[in-house]
Design an enzyme around this catalytic site. Structure first.
Site, PDB file in Angstrom:
ATOM      1  N   ASP A 158      -6.891  53.319 -30.003  1.00 29.71           N
ATOM      2  CA  ASP A 158      -5.494  53.443 -30.435  1.00 29.71           C
ATOM      3  C   ASP A 158      -5.215  52.554 -31.647  1.00 29.71           C
ATOM      4  OD1 ASP A 158      -5.861  51.158 -28.745  1.00 29.71           O
ATOM      5  OD2 ASP A 158      -3.683  50.958 -28.607  1.00 29.71           O
ATOM      6  N   GLU A 159      -4.216  52.943 -32.396  1.00 26.20           N
ATOM      7  CA  GLU A 159      -3.621  52.149 -33.473  1.00 26.20           C
ATOM      8  C   GLU A 159      -4.645  51.595 -34.456  1.00 26.20           C
ATOM      9  OE1 GLU A 159       0.461  50.490 -31.462  1.00 26.20           O
ATOM     10  OE2 GLU A 159      -1.335  49.308 -31.106  1.00 26.20           O
ATOM     11  N   VAL A 160      -5.600  52.403 -34.858  1.00 21.59           N
ATOM     12  CA  VAL A 160      -6.564  51.978 -35.869  1.00 21.59           C
ATOM     13  C   VAL A 160      -5.905  52.135 -37.243  1.00 21.59           C
ATOM     14  CG1 VAL A 160      -8.853  52.324 -36.852  1.00 21.59           C
ATOM     15  CG2 VAL A 160      -8.474  52.698 -34.403  1.00 21.59           C
ATOM     16  N   HIS A 176      -7.985  46.557 -32.565  1.00 22.77           N
ATOM     17  CA  HIS A 176      -7.685  45.630 -31.469  1.00 22.77           C
ATOM     18  C   HIS A 176      -8.911  44.800 -31.079  1.00 22.77           C
ATOM     19  CE1 HIS A 176      -3.591  47.052 -30.541  1.00 22.77           C
ATOM     20  NE2 HIS A 176      -4.040  48.254 -30.869  1.00 22.77           N
TER      21      HIS A 176
END
Length: 608
Positions: free
Chosen positions: A378-380, A311
């Site tokens: 998050d969400e790597v 992100h």
């Protein structure tokens, strides 16, 4: 006549407190409150152990521009219009500053931000007659213990927020608490006892009143994403004011993401100069300080998040050498959860130097106002590292020690500034990192994840996306090529359906958590991700649904009998809170039509 909190009473009368107190009893006596009411604020007077004993008296009088004047112990009147005028805006407010503002705000709420409660009475309802009324002329505020040093930026549980409130039938009002924040919460409840009269003035029909109240959870917040869409400082302050009025105590600012970098970093001005959507859509250093102070004066701690290493593709616009897999097209979804793809390189000394500079600038500006810093995580997407020239692999065995080094470096710097790190759950549960005992883990995917976090000994924040994500149910924000459109019809988003307030109210943050680990659940947050939310609709997207989460976090998901709280009892109270938010300038959505709130339980099903 004394009445206790019960379904038949609250189904048809406007006598609501939100969130519901631990103990609440009241009568049916009418009291008006004078606009010239005095608030007598005694901090330490007569109590052993106080190092600073003093008293303030606030006397209000109306002014032609509808701004109150306040008279304090120094004498004279001080005209005040905003929270900026309470305390030193560059420093965290003291307990005195916070109560000072809370008194001003309570007076303004009662007399300038109230409403006539016709929606909560039958058609033949008549307002109380003010001509022969007894008036409340004084409110006593009693601080029973000395405030801790970090009253405006406490670690979870470090400040007691409980309070006691009494209002006698002859108009004697007293609020006592063990901290200035408790006084603030008591004043918030006090304002909810009153309604505007259609002619003039404000009144309650509940005297006498006796309340004791304390929160179930230590961390009660809203997370607002201001990167996908930009929100003005005014929009953010309105959100903070609303969550404070629901007795929430944390505001999580998700300030940067892949799509934009709207936060000014004075030592790295190019980040916002090139990363913001427009040069004017930037939170300056002054704006950032202003928001933190505004939150603190409301008894709310602002927690800032710089999400990383994923992100972060907006950094590419000013520092392309730091980002891998930037904006890969057309198959961006191979490398990221959202476009544009891109992640900080994982084995780069240049990235480490950049983060050192970034955090050396930002963290000292956070420290006066918060004890926390959120480092994201998050969400790597591991595939992005196949395009990272410092790694060139998506093998977990290769990546995991590099991620461990990345997080350790960041958290060491956070701790060196005296702050406690927060991360998203993936860092612990997906990447299997070794995190410091102090690290708080924020969960969003499941109750099972919360149970795993506390089983590993970490403190947890809940926010299950199937209940407390406020953006769900609007459908996809992505567009689909005709070749795949049919297979994606009817274009629901991943977390559909829309989570109405009843669904949010039904969520128990302790679901699935063993009894001996429940103390590790600090609380939680409702999340407003902004892919399809902007200043036009943000109020109705958050409110009053987030208020449902606020009551769960303050009062608990179960009633005094251990049963799920009743929607039938809650609906008229939440409808009333909605009206109070609207009166504060918040564009909150409607709960029910007026017929339902005017006619008791006639809009209920399943009653016997």
């Amino acid at each position: 006549m004394k009445l206790y909190l019960s379904l038949p009473l609250f189904a048809s009368l406007a006598s609501a407190i939100w969130p519901i107190p631990v103990q609440y009893e009241h009568g049916d006596g009418v009291l008006f409150i004078s606009e010239h009411v005095s608030f007598n604020w005694g901090a330490g007077a007569g109590n052993v152990g106080f190092t600073d004993q003093h008293e303030n008296t606030y006397i209000f009088r109306a002014n032609s521009d509808e701004i109150s004047h306040v008279q304090d112990q120094q004498g004279g009147y001080r005209k005040r219009a905003s929270s900026d005028e309470y305390g030193n805006a560059s420093e965290a407010p003291t307990g005195d500053d916070m109560v000072d503002y809370a008194v001003y705000s309570a007076h303004r709420t009662i007399f300038k931000r109230g409403f006539v409660p016709w929606k909560f009475h039958p058609r033949d309802w008549e307002e109380p007659d003010p001509d022969e009324a007894t008036y409340i002329t004084e409110v006593k505020l009693e601080l029973l213990q000395e405030d801790p040093e970090d009253i405006a930026k406490p670690l979870a549980g470090a400040v007691e927020e409980s309070y006691a409130l009494t209002l006698t039938k002859d108009g004697q009002a007293t609020i006592s608490a063990n901290s200035s924040v408790g006084i603030i919460r008591g004043l918030t409840t006090f304002t909810q006892l009153f309604f505007q009269h259609s002619k003039e003035g404000a009144y309650t029909t509940l005297a006498p009143v006796k309340i004791f109240d304390a929160p179930k959870f230590q961390h009660r917040g809203v997370n607002l994403d201001v990167s996908r869409n930009y929100f003005s400082v005014k929009d953010i302050k309105r959100t903070i004011d609303a969550l404070a009025y629901n007795k929430m105590n944390r505001f999580h600012l998700h300030v940067t993401d892949s799509q934009s970098w709207p936060l000014e970093i004075p030592s790295l001005p190019e980040l916002s100069e090139k990363g913001a959507y427009r040069p004017d859509l930037v939170y300056s250093a002054d704006d950032f300080r202003d928001l933190q102070h505004f939150a603190a004066i409301h008894g709310v701690e602002m927690i800032t998040e710089i999400d990383m290493p994923g992100h972060t593709s907006s950094i590419y616009l000013s520092h392309p050498d730091l980002i891998a897999a930037y904006n890969v097209q057309p198959n961006w979804n191979t490398y990221a959860a959202e476009p544009p793809s891109g992640t900080l390189k994982l084995n780069s000394s240049a990235v480490s130097d950049f983060l050192e500079t970034l955090l050396d600038d930002l963290l000292p500006r956070i420290y006066p106002f918060s004890s926390y810093f959120h480092t994201g995580g998050d969400e790597v997407n591991k595939n992005a590292y196949t395009l990272d020239d410092t790694v060139q692999s998506n093998d977990t065995a290769v990546l995991q020690p590099l991620m461990q080094k990345f997080i350790d470096r960041n958290h060491d710097q956070v701790r060196a500034m005296g702050l406690t790190p927060i991360v998203w759950e993936e860092m612990l549960l997906e990447w299997n990192l070794t995190l410091g005992d102090d690290v708080i883990v924020q969960s969003w995917q499941s109750d099972e994840a919360v149970a795993q976090i506390v089983e590993k000994g970490h403190k947890a924040l809940v926010g299950n996306y199937q209940y407390w994500y406020l953006d769900c149910g609007k459908g996809q924000w992505l567009n689909f090529d005709p070749s795949i459109a049919a297979s994606n019809w009817p274009f629901n988003d991943y977390c559909a359906p829309y989570h109405n307030w009843r669904a949010m109210y039904s969520y128990d943050p302790l679901s699935g958590v063993p009894d001996d680990k429940q103390h590790l659940v600090l609380g939680g947050e409702a999340h407003m991700w902004a892919e399809q939310t902007d200043p036009v609709n943000v109020d109705r997207m958050i409110w009053p649904r987030a208020a449902a989460a606020a009551e769960v976090l303050w009062s608990g998901a179960k009633d005094e009998n251990g049963q799920n709280r009743s929607q039938i009892e809650a609906a008229p109270r939440l409808s009333e809170m909605r009206e109070r938010l609207v009166a504060r300038g918040v564009g909150a959505d409607a709960i029910q039509m007026s017929y339902c709130t005017m006619n008791g339980t006639q809009c209920a099903l399943g009653l016997s």
